[in-house]
Design a protein around this motif. Structure first.
Motif, PDB file in Angstrom:
ATOM      1  N   ILE A 178       0.857  -1.184   0.000  1.00 18.19           N
ATOM      2  CA  ILE A 178       0.000   0.000   0.000  1.00 18.19           C
ATOM      3  C   ILE A 178       0.889   1.229   0.000  1.00 18.19           C
ATOM      4  O   ILE A 178       1.749   1.383   0.877  1.00 18.19           O
ATOM      5  CB  ILE A 178      -0.928   0.010   1.225  1.00 18.19           C
ATOM      6  CG1 ILE A 178      -1.825  -1.219   1.191  1.00 18.19           C
ATOM      7  CG2 ILE A 178      -1.758   1.280   1.277  1.00 18.19           C
ATOM      8  CD1 ILE A 178      -2.666  -1.397   2.421  1.00 18.19           C
ATOM      9  N   ALA A 179       0.696   2.074  -0.991  1.00 23.47           N
ATOM     10  CA  ALA A 179       1.477   3.306  -1.066  1.00 23.47           C
ATOM     11  C   ALA A 179       0.845   4.343  -0.144  1.00 23.47           C
ATOM     12  O   ALA A 179      -0.344   4.637  -0.233  1.00 23.47           O
ATOM     13  CB  ALA A 179       1.519   3.822  -2.502  1.00 23.47           C
ATOM     14  N   MET A 180       1.635   4.877   0.754  1.00 21.80           N
ATOM     15  CA  MET A 180       1.131   5.891   1.671  1.00 21.80           C
ATOM     16  C   MET A 180       1.001   7.228   0.936  1.00 21.80           C
ATOM     17  O   MET A 180       1.788   7.542   0.053  1.00 21.80           O
ATOM     18  CB  MET A 180       2.069   6.051   2.864  1.00 21.80           C
ATOM     19  CG  MET A 180       2.116   4.846   3.738  1.00 21.80           C
ATOM     20  SD  MET A 180       0.509   4.612   4.476  1.00 21.80           S
ATOM     21  CE  MET A 180       0.862   3.320   5.601  1.00 21.80           C
ATOM     22  N   ASN A 181       0.031   8.002   1.345  1.00 24.67           N
ATOM     23  CA  ASN A 181      -0.184   9.319   0.763  1.00 24.67           C
ATOM     24  C   ASN A 181       0.801  10.292   1.393  1.00 24.67           C
ATOM     25  O   ASN A 181       0.924  10.359   2.615  1.00 24.67           O
ATOM     26  CB  ASN A 181      -1.624   9.760   1.033  1.00 24.67           C
ATOM     27  CG  ASN A 181      -2.030  10.944   0.202  1.00 24.67           C
ATOM     28  OD1 ASN A 181      -1.187  11.672  -0.288  1.00 24.67           O
ATOM     29  ND2 ASN A 181      -3.315  11.128   0.048  1.00 24.67           N
ATOM     30  N   ALA A 182       1.494  11.048   0.572  1.00 24.75           N
ATOM     31  CA  ALA A 182       2.533  11.946   1.066  1.00 24.75           C
ATOM     32  C   ALA A 182       1.987  13.318   1.473  1.00 24.75           C
ATOM     33  O   ALA A 182       2.729  14.157   1.973  1.00 24.75           O
ATOM     34  CB  ALA A 182       3.613  12.127   0.002  1.00 24.75           C
ATOM     35  N   ARG A 183       0.702  13.552   1.243  1.00 18.75           N
ATOM     36  CA  ARG A 183       0.150  14.856   1.606  1.00 18.75           C
ATOM     37  C   ARG A 183       0.141  15.032   3.115  1.00 18.75           C
ATOM     38  O   ARG A 183       0.069  14.080   3.869  1.00 18.75           O
ATOM     39  CB  ARG A 183      -1.269  15.016   1.064  1.00 18.75           C
ATOM     40  CG  ARG A 183      -1.309  15.069  -0.450  1.00 18.75           C
ATOM     41  CD  ARG A 183      -2.710  15.268  -0.926  1.00 18.75           C
ATOM     42  NE  ARG A 183      -3.434  14.020  -0.629  1.00 18.75           N
ATOM     43  CZ  ARG A 183      -4.746  13.912  -0.653  1.00 18.75           C
ATOM     44  NH1 ARG A 183      -5.498  14.937  -0.925  1.00 18.75           N
ATOM     45  NH2 ARG A 183      -5.327  12.764  -0.397  1.00 18.75           N
ATOM     46  N   GLN A 184       0.190  16.286   3.559  1.00 14.47           N
ATOM     47  CA  GLN A 184       0.189  16.580   4.978  1.00 14.47           C
ATOM     48  C   GLN A 184      -1.060  17.367   5.335  1.00 14.47           C
ATOM     49  O   GLN A 184      -1.564  18.148   4.544  1.00 14.47           O
ATOM     50  CB  GLN A 184       1.419  17.401   5.353  1.00 14.47           C
ATOM     51  CG  GLN A 184       2.707  16.663   5.133  1.00 14.47           C
ATOM     52  CD  GLN A 184       3.901  17.544   5.449  1.00 14.47           C
ATOM     53  OE1 GLN A 184       3.763  18.728   5.679  1.00 14.47           O
ATOM     54  NE2 GLN A 184       5.078  16.949   5.438  1.00 14.47           N
ATOM     55  N   THR A 185      -1.529  17.150   6.544  1.00 13.69           N
ATOM     56  CA  THR A 185      -2.673  17.898   7.030  1.00 13.69           C
ATOM     57  C   THR A 185      -2.165  19.217   7.598  1.00 13.69           C
ATOM     58  O   THR A 185      -1.294  19.228   8.465  1.00 13.69           O
ATOM     59  CB  THR A 185      -3.392  17.106   8.132  1.00 13.69           C
ATOM     60  OG1 THR A 185      -3.762  15.838   7.610  1.00 13.69           O
ATOM     61  CG2 THR A 185      -4.612  17.850   8.627  1.00 13.69           C
TER      62      THR A 185
END
Length: 159
Positions: free
Chosen positions: A116-123
């Motif tokens: 599973i590729a993790m999402n690199a976006r940040q909150t």
């Protein structure tokens, strides 16, 4: 000196061979008497599975309590490297919602897993970004309130 050299050579060789052996770790469900594959669809129910295998590693989130998972994993670690998963076994036991009988027993191995590729976006967080100077000099002068004779909240007491 001639006798010590072969002993030191053998000791160095034994140390080099021992350093190449991995550290093996076994985690999760460990079958003792009954293997999860021995569970029979249509004859076993939740109580017999619980008696034979014990409590599951986890249950399904989406199907409620109707799917039990028994998970076993073996890892190997060489010297200072990160541990790598060498074997994984996941047994999924699906139960009928009406009578709690076993509908299906599935065996999944390491190859059945998915990366599973993790999402690199940040909150984003509330607040503002501080510059380097604001971070370095931000606390200079804090807590240096003038001394007064009154006992006013927020003021320092006279020493």
């Amino acid at each position: 000196m001639a006798r010590i050299f072969p002993v030191l050579t053998a000791l160095a060789a034994a140390t080099a061979v021992a350093a190449c052996a991995p550290t093996v770790g076994r985690n999760g469900f460990q079958p003792i008497d009954v293997m999860p594959a021995d569970i029979q669809a249509g004859t076993d129910d939740k109580s017999t599975v619980l008696a034979k295998l014990g409590s599951p590693s986890t249950t399904s989130v989406f199907e409620g309590e109707n799917v039990w998972y028994y998970i076993t994993q073996t890892t190997e670690q060489y010297t200072f490297n990160q541990a790598q998963v060498s074997q994984r076994s996941v047994t999924a036991i699906t139960f009928n919602a009406g009578d709690d009988k076993v509908l299906e027993v599935r065996e999944l191995d390491l190859e059945a897993g998915e990366q599973i590729a993790m999402n690199a976006r940040q909150t984003p967080t509330r607040g503002r970004q501080l510059t380097i100077l604001e971070q370095l000099l931000g606390n200079v002068g804090r807590g240096q309130l003038p001394r007064t004779e009154e006992n006013v909240p927020g003021q320092r007491r006279p020493d």
